[in-house]
Design an enzyme around this catalytic site. Structure first.
Site, PDB file in Angstrom:
ATOM      1  N   HIS A 102       0.842  -1.203   0.000  1.00  8.62           N
ATOM      2  CA  HIS A 102       0.000   0.000   0.000  1.00  8.62           C
ATOM      3  C   HIS A 102       0.877   1.254   0.000  1.00  8.62           C
ATOM      4  CE1 HIS A 102      -2.781  -2.916   2.185  1.00  8.62           C
ATOM      5  NE2 HIS A 102      -3.501  -2.554   1.153  1.00  8.62           N
ATOM      6  N   SER A 156       0.413  -9.062   1.463  1.00  3.02           N
ATOM      7  CA  SER A 156      -1.046  -9.054   1.531  1.00  3.02           C
ATOM      8  C   SER A 156      -1.447  -8.872   2.988  1.00  3.02           C
ATOM      9  CB  SER A 156      -1.586 -10.408   1.029  1.00  3.02           C
ATOM     10  OG  SER A 156      -2.926 -10.589   1.455  1.00  3.02           O
TER      11      SER A 156
END
Ligand code: PAF
Length: 283
Positions: A37, A185
């Site tokens: 991210h 993840s």
């Protein structure tokens, strides 16, 4: 940096920023941020004057029996990471405000959603496109950034954006991997130490396929067999799919070429992991 939870306030702030001529870069997430991210946020910072991050665990993209309730959440930690990445606004709405009582409108991309994850997660992509469309209408981004790890999601969002003439540029960013190769993840946190080790079968299998392509193999079924065999060596691995698809149409390919992507979804214990790689690219 400011955190806004109210939908209307967010929409007004973004509309005002647009009127002032500011370029809005947007990174939609479900939170529990990691380095993947952050790579999107850094690129968003480079591309926009106002960097907006949304954090919303979107209920409509989870099927029955999936991990909506247990999905990891850490708004405090996420806020710290967002600040360090230069985020201006965090949008963290409540589900009841995104989907108020009587909510009845959904966005459905046909075709692309019927293969790969769409087969094993019916309704998932309808939930994704609905929330992304809503978020785009609230944030009104000039540019929105997504990770290539969710390869099919990115293809579906590109198609929705094109088909609905949404005025946002969609940018896909490279998969960020742990040093041992596991794709980052938020769900990796579910893996036990033993499962975390077995999860390396995905990147191992990808490397094996790329090696075989380097040696001249072009038959998709032969490559898929090698990948399956490598993954099936792990005691807790259950393959959802191993497919070689055309990067844009997501149609299965018999003979690979430069547009061929290997896509995997594998359960390791109770955790469903996905990964992908262009077969002609080095890993
Ligand atoms: O990739 C995700 O985190 C989600 O699917 C997204 C795009 C934020 C929509 O909820």
């Amino acid at each position: 940096m400011e955190t806004i939870t109210d939908v209307q306030t967010m929409q007004e702030r973004c509309a005002a920023a647009r009127r002032e001529g500011r370029r809005i870069a947007f990174v939609p997430t479900m939170g529990y941020l990691h380095e993947g991210h952050l790579s999107l946020l850094r690129e968003g910072r480079r591309r926009g004057d106002l960097l907006v991050l949304s954090i919303f665990v979107n209920p409509t993209q989870f099927g029955q029996g999936e991990d909506l309730d247990s999905y990891p959440r850490n708004l405090t930690g996420d806020s710290e990471m967002a600040r360090s990445a230069g985020v201006d606004l965090i949008f963290a709405p409540e589900a009841r405000d995104v989907y108020p009582a009587g909510y009845a409108t959904y966005v459905q991309v046909e075709g692309l959603t019927e293969t790969l994850c769409g087969r094993s997660r019916p309704g998932h992509f309808q939930g994704v496109t609905t929330v992304v469309c809503k978020l785009f209408n609230i944030v009104q981004p000039h540019v929105a950034l997504f990770g290539n790890k969710d390869f099919q999601q990115l293809a579906v969002i590109r198609r929705m954006t094109r088909d609905l003439n949404l005025p946002a540029e969609i940018v896909g960013m490279p998969i960020v991997r742990e040093t041992d190769g596991l794709a980052m993840s938020s769900r990796n946190v579910y893996l036990s130490a033993a499962e975390r080790q077995q999860a390396l079968a995905l990147i191992d299998a990808i490397r094996l396929a790329v090696k075989r392509v380097g040696e001249g193999e072009r038959r998709a079924d032969a490559l898929i067999d090698s990948v399956r065999q490598r993954i099936e060596r792990e005691p807790d691995a259950a393959i959802d799919y191993v497919q070689i698809c055309h990067a844009e149409t997501l149609e299965d390919m018999e003979t690979i070429d430069f547009d061929s992507v290997l896509l995997l979804a594998v359960r390791i214990g109770g955790t469903r992991l996905i990964d992908n790689h262009y077969l002609f690219q080095e890993v």
